[in-house]
Design a protein around this motif. Structure first.
Motif, mmCIF file in Angstrom:
data_model
loop_
_atom_site.group_PDB
_atom_site.id
_atom_site.type_symbol
_atom_site.label_atom_id
_atom_site.label_comp_id
_atom_site.label_asym_id
_atom_site.label_seq_id
_atom_site.Cartn_x
_atom_site.Cartn_y
_atom_site.Cartn_z
ATOM 1 N N CYS A 115 0.707 -1.431 0.315
ATOM 2 C CA CYS A 115 -0.136 0.159 -0.114
ATOM 3 C C CYS A 115 0.943 1.224 -0.496
ATOM 4 O O CYS A 115 2.051 1.220 0.587
ATOM 5 C CB CYS A 115 -0.945 0.012 1.160
ATOM 6 N N LEU A 116 0.324 2.012 -0.556
ATOM 7 C CA LEU A 116 0.691 3.465 -0.714
ATOM 8 C C LEU A 116 0.613 4.349 0.941
ATOM 9 O O LEU A 116 1.178 5.293 1.118
ATOM 10 C CB LEU A 116 1.221 4.174 -1.860
ATOM 11 N N LEU A 117 -0.765 4.525 1.198
ATOM 12 C CA LEU A 117 -1.063 5.181 2.202
ATOM 13 C C LEU A 117 -2.045 4.147 3.772
ATOM 14 O O LEU A 117 -2.792 3.106 3.001
ATOM 15 C CB LEU A 117 -2.114 5.803 1.170
ATOM 16 N N CYS B 48 1.213 -4.184 3.953
ATOM 17 C CA CYS B 48 -0.664 -3.510 4.627
ATOM 18 C C CYS B 48 -1.017 -5.154 4.689
ATOM 19 O O CYS B 48 -0.979 -5.799 3.865
ATOM 20 C CB CYS B 48 -1.146 -2.728 4.220
ATOM 21 N N PRO B 49 -2.554 -4.745 5.743
ATOM 22 C CA PRO B 49 -2.804 -6.674 5.533
ATOM 23 C C PRO B 49 -3.919 -6.629 4.601
ATOM 24 O O PRO B 49 -4.610 -5.319 3.778
ATOM 25 C CB PRO B 49 -3.833 -5.871 6.888
ATOM 26 N N ALA B 50 -4.165 -7.255 4.093
ATOM 27 C CA ALA B 50 -5.896 -8.290 3.274
ATOM 28 C C ALA B 50 -6.976 -6.616 2.763
ATOM 29 O O ALA B 50 -7.061 -6.187 2.725
ATOM 30 C CB ALA B 50 -6.205 -9.466 2.785
ATOM 31 N N PHE C 249 -10.712 -18.749 1.738
ATOM 32 C CA PHE C 249 -8.815 -17.672 1.319
ATOM 33 C C PHE C 249 -8.396 -17.558 2.627
ATOM 34 O O PHE C 249 -8.839 -18.017 3.348
ATOM 35 C CB PHE C 249 -9.495 -16.218 0.320
ATOM 36 N N ARG C 250 -6.742 -17.987 2.750
ATOM 37 C CA ARG C 250 -6.074 -17.261 3.766
ATOM 38 C C ARG C 250 -5.313 -16.426 3.283
ATOM 39 O O ARG C 250 -4.704 -16.028 2.100
ATOM 40 C CB ARG C 250 -5.468 -18.887 4.125
ATOM 41 N N GLU C 251 -4.937 -15.655 4.278
ATOM 42 C CA GLU C 251 -3.921 -14.703 4.563
ATOM 43 C C GLU C 251 -2.098 -14.817 3.882
ATOM 44 O O GLU C 251 -2.275 -16.744 4.054
ATOM 45 C CB GLU C 251 -3.784 -13.903 6.223
ATOM 46 N N HIS C 252 -1.482 -14.148 3.233
ATOM 47 C CA HIS C 252 -0.667 -14.864 2.710
ATOM 48 C C HIS C 252 1.030 -15.366 3.320
ATOM 49 O O HIS C 252 0.637 -16.202 2.407
ATOM 50 C CB HIS C 252 0.093 -13.197 2.220
#
Length: 96
Positions: free
Chosen positions: A19-21, A43-45, A63-66
């Motif tokens: 993310c940029l922000l 950043c988080p999903a 689905f799962r986080e990275h």
């Protein structure tokens, strides 16, 4: 990727997002007061995706986080080397 995971009846492991922000559930100007970071950051999903809606429509198991494969609680069978899925000319999957 979500459509392919659903079609193959697989669980999607989300990528690591950049993310940029920053993001928050209250009005802010893209960064916490005093937050000093140059350039993009991981950043988080939920900064990028509407996870609540995804849970409602797809179910939590789709689905799962990275970081799923790095978690010590992830079963070894889930960490097995990936399989390659190729589509032949007629669209039939060939799993190798």
């Amino acid at each position: 990727a979500i459509a392919l995971a659903l079609a193959l009846n697989r669980t999607l492991v989300l990528p690591r997002f950049t993310c940029l922000l920053d993001n928050s559930w209250y009005p802010m100007m893209g960064a916490w007061p005093g937050f000093r970071i140059a350039g993009p950051f991981h950043c988080p999903a939920d900064h990028v995706l509407n996870l609540e809606r995804m849970h409602e429509e797809l179910g939590q198991e789709r689905f799962r986080e990275h970081s799923f494969f790095d978690n010590v609680r992830t079963p070894a069978v889930s960490k097995a080397p990936p399989r390659v899925v190729l589509l032949e000319g007629d669209g039939a999957p060939v799993i190798g």
